[in-house]
Design a protein around this motif. Structure first.
Motif, PDB file in Angstrom:
ATOM      1  N   VAL A 192      26.519 -10.206 -21.847  1.00 16.06           N
ATOM      2  CA  VAL A 192      25.582  -9.826 -22.339  1.00 16.06           C
ATOM      3  C   VAL A 192      25.558  -9.028 -23.699  1.00 16.06           C
ATOM      4  CG1 VAL A 192      22.952  -8.793 -22.280  1.00 16.06           C
ATOM      5  CG2 VAL A 192      23.824 -10.420 -20.398  1.00 16.06           C
ATOM      6  N   ALA A 193      26.470  -8.051 -23.323  1.00 17.61           N
ATOM      7  CA  ALA A 193      26.448  -6.949 -24.274  1.00 17.61           C
ATOM      8  C   ALA A 193      27.237  -7.724 -25.728  1.00 17.61           C
ATOM      9  CB  ALA A 193      27.834  -5.927 -23.976  1.00 17.61           C
ATOM     10  N   ALA A 194      27.836  -8.834 -25.732  1.00 15.97           N
ATOM     11  CA  ALA A 194      28.162  -9.572 -26.903  1.00 15.97           C
ATOM     12  C   ALA A 194      27.184  -9.740 -27.851  1.00 15.97           C
ATOM     13  CB  ALA A 194      29.117 -10.419 -26.592  1.00 15.97           C
ATOM     14  N   HIS A 195      25.826  -9.727 -27.299  1.00 15.95           N
ATOM     15  CA  HIS A 195      24.668 -10.219 -27.921  1.00 15.95           C
ATOM     16  C   HIS A 195      23.601  -8.950 -28.175  1.00 15.95           C
ATOM     17  CE1 HIS A 195      25.767 -14.476 -27.368  1.00 15.95           C
ATOM     18  NE2 HIS A 195      26.182 -13.836 -26.367  1.00 15.95           N
ATOM     19  N   PRO A 196      23.775  -8.642 -29.521  1.00 14.39           N
ATOM     20  CA  PRO A 196      22.951  -7.317 -29.711  1.00 14.39           C
ATOM     21  C   PRO A 196      21.504  -7.564 -29.534  1.00 14.39           C
ATOM     22  CG  PRO A 196      24.519  -7.321 -31.392  1.00 14.39           C
ATOM     23  CD  PRO A 196      24.552  -8.764 -30.560  1.00 14.39           C
ATOM     24  N   GLY A 197      20.774  -6.394 -29.095  1.00 11.14           N
ATOM     25  CA  GLY A 197      19.385  -6.785 -29.005  1.00 11.14           C
ATOM     26  C   GLY A 197      19.078  -7.441 -27.581  1.00 11.14           C
ATOM     27  N   LEU A 198      19.819  -7.778 -26.771  1.00 10.08           N
ATOM     28  CA  LEU A 198      19.806  -8.422 -25.544  1.00 10.08           C
ATOM     29  C   LEU A 198      20.320  -7.509 -24.328  1.00 10.08           C
ATOM     30  CD1 LEU A 198      18.910 -11.221 -24.155  1.00 10.08           C
ATOM     31  CD2 LEU A 198      21.189 -11.921 -24.143  1.00 10.08           C
ATOM     32  N   ALA A 199      19.083  -7.414 -23.214  1.00  6.98           N
ATOM     33  CA  ALA A 199      19.578  -6.642 -22.238  1.00  6.98           C
ATOM     34  C   ALA A 199      19.116  -7.329 -20.752  1.00  6.98           C
ATOM     35  CB  ALA A 199      19.091  -5.212 -22.225  1.00  6.98           C
ATOM     36  N   VAL A 200      19.502  -6.796 -19.822  1.00  5.11           N
ATOM     37  CA  VAL A 200      19.280  -7.311 -18.387  1.00  5.11           C
ATOM     38  C   VAL A 200      18.992  -6.173 -17.538  1.00  5.11           C
ATOM     39  CG1 VAL A 200      20.301  -9.650 -18.474  1.00  5.11           C
ATOM     40  CG2 VAL A 200      21.550  -7.562 -17.545  1.00  5.11           C
ATOM     41  N   ALA A 201      18.037  -6.553 -16.674  1.00  7.59           N
ATOM     42  CA  ALA A 201      17.604  -5.474 -15.524  1.00  7.59           C
ATOM     43  C   ALA A 201      17.057  -6.140 -14.400  1.00  7.59           C
ATOM     44  CB  ALA A 201      16.329  -4.433 -16.169  1.00  7.59           C
ATOM     45  N   GLY A 202      16.817  -5.524 -13.108  1.00  9.09           N
ATOM     46  CA  GLY A 202      16.442  -6.152 -11.999  1.00  9.09           C
ATOM     47  C   GLY A 202      17.300  -5.435 -10.885  1.00  9.09           C
ATOM     48  N   ALA A 208      18.453 -16.000 -10.752  1.00  5.62           N
ATOM     49  CA  ALA A 208      18.201 -17.661 -11.057  1.00  5.62           C
ATOM     50  C   ALA A 208      17.623 -17.898 -12.487  1.00  5.62           C
ATOM     51  CB  ALA A 208      17.465 -18.536  -9.905  1.00  5.62           C
ATOM     52  N   PRO A 209      16.194 -17.230 -12.702  1.00  7.60           N
ATOM     53  CA  PRO A 209      15.627 -17.542 -14.004  1.00  7.60           C
ATOM     54  C   PRO A 209      16.516 -16.820 -14.988  1.00  7.60           C
ATOM     55  CG  PRO A 209      14.388 -16.041 -12.575  1.00  7.60           C
ATOM     56  CD  PRO A 209      15.505 -16.608 -11.754  1.00  7.60           C
ATOM     57  N   ALA A 210      17.085 -15.590 -14.821  1.00  5.40           N
ATOM     58  CA  ALA A 210      17.885 -15.076 -16.032  1.00  5.40           C
ATOM     59  C   ALA A 210      19.013 -15.973 -16.370  1.00  5.40           C
ATOM     60  CB  ALA A 210      18.325 -13.793 -15.512  1.00  5.40           C
ATOM     61  N   ALA A 211      19.609 -16.607 -15.420  1.00  4.60           N
ATOM     62  CA  ALA A 211      20.739 -17.435 -15.547  1.00  4.60           C
ATOM     63  C   ALA A 211      20.294 -18.928 -16.425  1.00  4.60           C
ATOM     64  CB  ALA A 211      21.462 -18.225 -14.258  1.00  4.60           C
ATOM     65  N   ARG A 212      18.927 -19.363 -16.244  1.00  4.72           N
ATOM     66  CA  ARG A 212      18.484 -20.500 -16.831  1.00  4.72           C
ATOM     67  C   ARG A 212      18.361 -20.072 -18.415  1.00  4.72           C
ATOM     68  NH1 ARG A 212      15.716 -21.437 -11.823  1.00  4.72           N
ATOM     69  NH2 ARG A 212      13.837 -20.294 -12.447  1.00  4.72           N
ATOM     70  N   LEU A 213      17.595 -18.846 -18.438  1.00  7.91           N
ATOM     71  CA  LEU A 213      17.431 -18.506 -19.958  1.00  7.91           C
ATOM     72  C   LEU A 213      18.825 -17.831 -20.725  1.00  7.91           C
ATOM     73  CD1 LEU A 213      14.302 -16.290 -19.370  1.00  7.91           C
ATOM     74  CD2 LEU A 213      14.356 -18.340 -20.318  1.00  7.91           C
ATOM     75  N   LEU A 214      19.696 -17.832 -19.875  1.00  5.06           N
ATOM     76  CA  LEU A 214      21.140 -17.472 -20.456  1.00  5.06           C
ATOM     77  C   LEU A 214      21.800 -18.618 -20.689  1.00  5.06           C
ATOM     78  CD1 LEU A 214      21.534 -13.973 -18.973  1.00  5.06           C
ATOM     79  CD2 LEU A 214      20.908 -14.446 -21.292  1.00  5.06           C
ATOM     80  N   HIS A 215      21.629 -19.749 -20.112  1.00  2.00           N
ATOM     81  CA  HIS A 215      22.404 -20.930 -20.242  1.00  2.00           C
ATOM     82  C   HIS A 215      23.084 -21.022 -21.575  1.00  2.00           C
ATOM     83  CE1 HIS A 215      23.694 -25.052 -19.784  1.00  2.00           C
ATOM     84  NE2 HIS A 215      24.117 -24.772 -18.631  1.00  2.00           N
ATOM     85  N   ASP A 216      22.554 -21.157 -22.643  1.00  2.00           N
ATOM     86  CA  ASP A 216      23.031 -21.698 -23.908  1.00  2.00           C
ATOM     87  C   ASP A 216      23.265 -20.452 -24.721  1.00  2.00           C
ATOM     88  OD1 ASP A 216      22.576 -24.243 -23.506  1.00  2.00           O
ATOM     89  OD2 ASP A 216      20.327 -24.241 -24.025  1.00  2.00           O
ATOM     90  N   VAL A 217      22.741 -19.363 -24.389  1.00  2.00           N
ATOM     91  CA  VAL A 217      22.882 -18.184 -25.098  1.00  2.00           C
ATOM     92  C   VAL A 217      24.259 -17.449 -24.634  1.00  2.00           C
ATOM     93  CG1 VAL A 217      22.105 -15.757 -25.650  1.00  2.00           C
ATOM     94  CG2 VAL A 217      20.602 -17.739 -25.531  1.00  2.00           C
ATOM     95  N   ALA A 218      24.207 -17.172 -23.538  1.00  2.00           N
ATOM     96  CA  ALA A 218      25.293 -16.550 -22.919  1.00  2.00           C
ATOM     97  C   ALA A 218      25.745 -17.050 -21.484  1.00  2.00           C
ATOM     98  CB  ALA A 218      25.053 -15.032 -22.518  1.00  2.00           C
ATOM     99  N   PRO A 219      26.564 -18.427 -21.773  1.00  2.00           N
ATOM    100  CA  PRO A 219      26.996 -19.138 -20.562  1.00  2.00           C
ATOM    101  C   PRO A 219      27.911 -18.311 -19.666  1.00  2.00           C
ATOM    102  CG  PRO A 219      28.179 -19.862 -22.460  1.00  2.00           C
ATOM    103  CD  PRO A 219      27.112 -18.893 -22.962  1.00  2.00           C
ATOM    104  N   ASP A 220      28.654 -17.314 -19.987  1.00  2.00           N
ATOM    105  CA  ASP A 220      29.427 -16.702 -19.119  1.00  2.00           C
ATOM    106  C   ASP A 220      28.422 -15.704 -17.965  1.00  2.00           C
ATOM    107  OD1 ASP A 220      31.740 -17.918 -20.163  1.00  2.00           O
ATOM    108  OD2 ASP A 220      32.139 -15.954 -21.227  1.00  2.00           O
TER     109      ASP A 220
END
Length: 482
Positions: free
Chosen positions: A438-448, A284-296
C-alpha cells in the motif's frame, strides 16, 4: 479543495475521519462511505424486550488510551462509565472458579492464584518454569497455545488461555500467533525468560500506570458503545464530514490526479473522485478493492481468515433469575468464561445488569444478560434459526448455573458472520506485506481490525495512523490549486 474518502464507518473509519477534520487543514473535505445502514461496525445497539443495549462490543480497554481519548476529544467523555460487580469466573469441570488476578491473557503471575482451576500437580508444573533452563525461542512466530503448553502445561492453555483468547478473537490458542496476540509472552520467550515473569511485569506495569492504585481496566458508554458510535458520527457531521450509510464502494482505481471510486448499486453506479483514500473495511472487501491497484496487498489480505460467532441477549424476570445466580455462587459476578473443552455451546456469558449500572436501571422487573456462541471452525453451532439458538443458550446457561434459567421475556440474536479476523501464526508478516504494498501508492492507506488488534483501542489507533499518513501525503502533494 483536497478531498479524502474513507471507505467504512466502523470505529477505524470514524477515528480516521475525526483526526482528518481535527487537523484543521484549510478546505479539507472528508467523505465517509458505509455499506451498512448504520455506522459503528461491531459497535451496535439492539432492542430486547423494549430495552436498548449493546449487541456487539460492550466495553473498551481503558488502560489503552486511544478509544477513551477519542471519546473525550469528541466531547463524549461525560458518558464514559466503568463496570461494577465482582470479577468474572471460569466454569470448568462443573464448578465456577474465580478468574485469577494479575494474569497476562491467562498466564498467571502467581501460580497459586490459579489453584482450583488447576490441581496441585498442575500448579507445581507452572511454578517449575522459573527453575527450568529456558533456551531462547528461535522461531519468528509460534502459536500462543504451543508456547504456553511447552512452558506451563496443557491445563493452563485449556482452562485459562483458551477461554480468554476466545473471548477476544473467537479463535483457538493453538492456532493464533503469540507474536500478534500476546507480544509480551513472545518477547519473553525470544529472550529465554519465564512467561511468569512477563505476566508479573505486565501486572506491575498496570499498577504503576495507575499511580500505585488499581485503575479501571475497562470502560463503557451510557447507552452502549453503539450509542457512542452514533454520537461520534453526529459530532463528525457537525464538523462538516459527509457520512453516507447504505453506500457500497465497488471499485477503486488510480487516476492522473488521485483516485476514483465506483460507488452505489450495480444498476446505478457513480464515480467519486478523491485525492486520498483510506480503506477502513475488513480484509475481504479491502482485498477486492485492492485487487487491481495493489495485487500484493490483496493477496496478503486474502490469507487472513475470519471467525463467525453470535451474541444472544436475553431479558428475563429479575426475581426469578436472582435465586439461580445465588445457588450457583455467582451473584454479583459480571459473568463467566467457558473453556472449549466443556460440553456446552456457550463460550462466555455476561450478566450485563451486574456489569453496567445504566443497564440495571433500565427496568425494575427485568435483567439483561448475554452469551456468545461460536468460534473459528465451529460454524455448525450457528447453523440453526434464532429460536433454536436462544433455546440452546438457555439450556446451556441452566447447565452452567445448576438451576433452570427462566424463559426470556425478550431475546435478540446478533450474528457476526466472518466478523472476527484470525491472527494466525505469521500474521504480522502478512500485515507488513500489506502495508509495504500500500505504501507504494501515495494517498492510499488501510485501517481496521485486520492489522494490529481487534479491540476498539487498537482499531482506533489504526484509523489515527491512517489519517496521519494521508495528511502527510496531502501536505507534501497538495491538489492543483490547493
Amino acid at each position: 479543495m483536497p478531498h479524502v474518502v474513507v471507505v467504512g464507518a466502523g470505529m477505524a473509519g470514524l477515528a480516521t475521519a475525526w483526526d482528518l477534520v481535527a487537523a484543521g487543514e484549510p478546505g479539507l473535505r472528508v467523505t465517509v462511505l458505509e455499506a451498512a445502514p448504520d455506522t459503528g461496525g461491531k459497535l451496535r445497539t439492539g432492542t430486547v424486550a423494549g430495552l436498548a443495549v449493546d449487541v456487539g462490543a460492550e466495553s473498551v480497554l481503558a488502560r489503552r488510551p486511544e478509544a477513551v481519548d477519542l471519546a473525550r476529544e469528541a466531547g463524549l467523555g461525560d458518558a464514559l462509565t466503568h463496570p461494577g460487580g465482582r470479577a468474572a469466573t471460569v466454569w470448568s469441570r462443573g464448578a465456577h472458579h474465580p478468574l485469577p488476578p494479575r494474569t497476562l491473557m491467562g498466564v498467571p503471575s502467581d501460580p497459586d492464584t490459579a489453584r482450583g482451576l488447576l490441581d496441585d500437580a498442575e500448579v507445581e508444573r507452572v511454578r517449575a518454569e522459573r527453575s527450568r533452563p529456558l533456551a531462547p525461542l528461535e522461531a519468528d512466530d509460534v502459536a500462543v497455545g504451543a508456547l504456553v503448553e511447552d512452558r506451563l502445561g496443557a491445563a493452563v492453555v485449556d482452562r485459562l488461555v483458551e477461554p480468554l483468547l476466545a473471548g477476544v478473537y473467537a479463535g483457538h490458542a493453538r492456532r493464533l500467533s503469540a507474536r500478534a496476540t500476546v507480544p509480551a509472552l513472545w518477547a519473553a520467550a525470544r529472550a529465554g525468560e519465564p512467561l511468569l515473569d512477563a505476566a508479573a511485569r505486565a501486572a506491575a506495569g498496570a499498577t504503576a500506570t495507575a499511580g500505585g492504585h488499581p485503575s479501571p481496566v475497562f470502560a463503557g458508554y451510557r447507552g452502549g458503545l453503539g450509542r457512542m458510535a452514533a454520537d461520534l458520527t453526529q459530532a463528525l457531521r457537525e464538523r462538516g464530514v459527509d457520512v453516507r450509510t447504505g453506500t457500497t464502494v465497488r471499485g477503486l482505481r488510480r487516476t492522473g490526479t488521485g483516485w476514483a471510486l465506483t460507488v452505489g448499486p450495480t444498476v446505478a453506479e457513480e464515480e467519486a473522485d478523491a485525492d486520498a483514500v483510506v480503506l477502513a473495511v475488513p480484509a475481504a472487501p479491502a482485498a477486492r478493492l485492492l485487487h487491481d491497484v495493489a495485487p500484493d496487498a490483496a493477496a496478503a489480505l486474502g490469507e487472513i481468515g475470519t471467525a463467525s460467532m453470535a451474541v444472544v441477549t436475553l431479558a428475563v424476570p429479575r426475581r426469578v433469575l436472582a435465586p439461580v445466580l445465588e445457588g450457583a455462587g455467582v451473584a454479583g459476578s459480571t459473568g463467566f468464561l467457558v473453556p472449549p473443552t466443556e460440553p456446552v455451546r456457550v463460550k462466555a456469558a455476561t450478566f450485563t445488569f451486574a456489569k453496567w449500572a445504566w443497564v440495571d436501571a433500565l427496568d425494575p422487573e427485568l435483567v439483561v444478560l448475554r452469551a456468545s456462541v461460536g468460534r473459528a471452525g465451529e460454524e455448525a453451532a450457528l447453523q440453526r434459526d434464532d429460536a433454536d439458538l436462544v433455546a440452546t443458550v438457555v439450556d446451556d446457561l441452566s447447565t452452567i448455573l445448576r438451576g433452570r434459567v427462566p424463559a426470556p421475556v425478550g431475546a435478540h440474536v446478533q450474528r457476526w458472520g466472518g466478523g472476527l479476523p484470525q491472527y494466525a501464526v505469521g500474521h504480522l508478516d502478512r500485515v507488513a506485506r500489506v502495508r509495504d504494498a500500500v505504501a507504494a501508492h501515495p494517498g492510499l492507506a488501510v485501517a481496521g481490525a485486520s492489522y494490529d488488534g481487534v479491540g476498539v483501542p487498537a482499531v482506533v489507533a489504526t484509523g489515527r495512523a491512517a489519517a496521519a499518513r494521508v495528511l502527510e501525503h496531502l501536505r507534501a502533494h497538495p491538489p492543483a490549486g490547493g
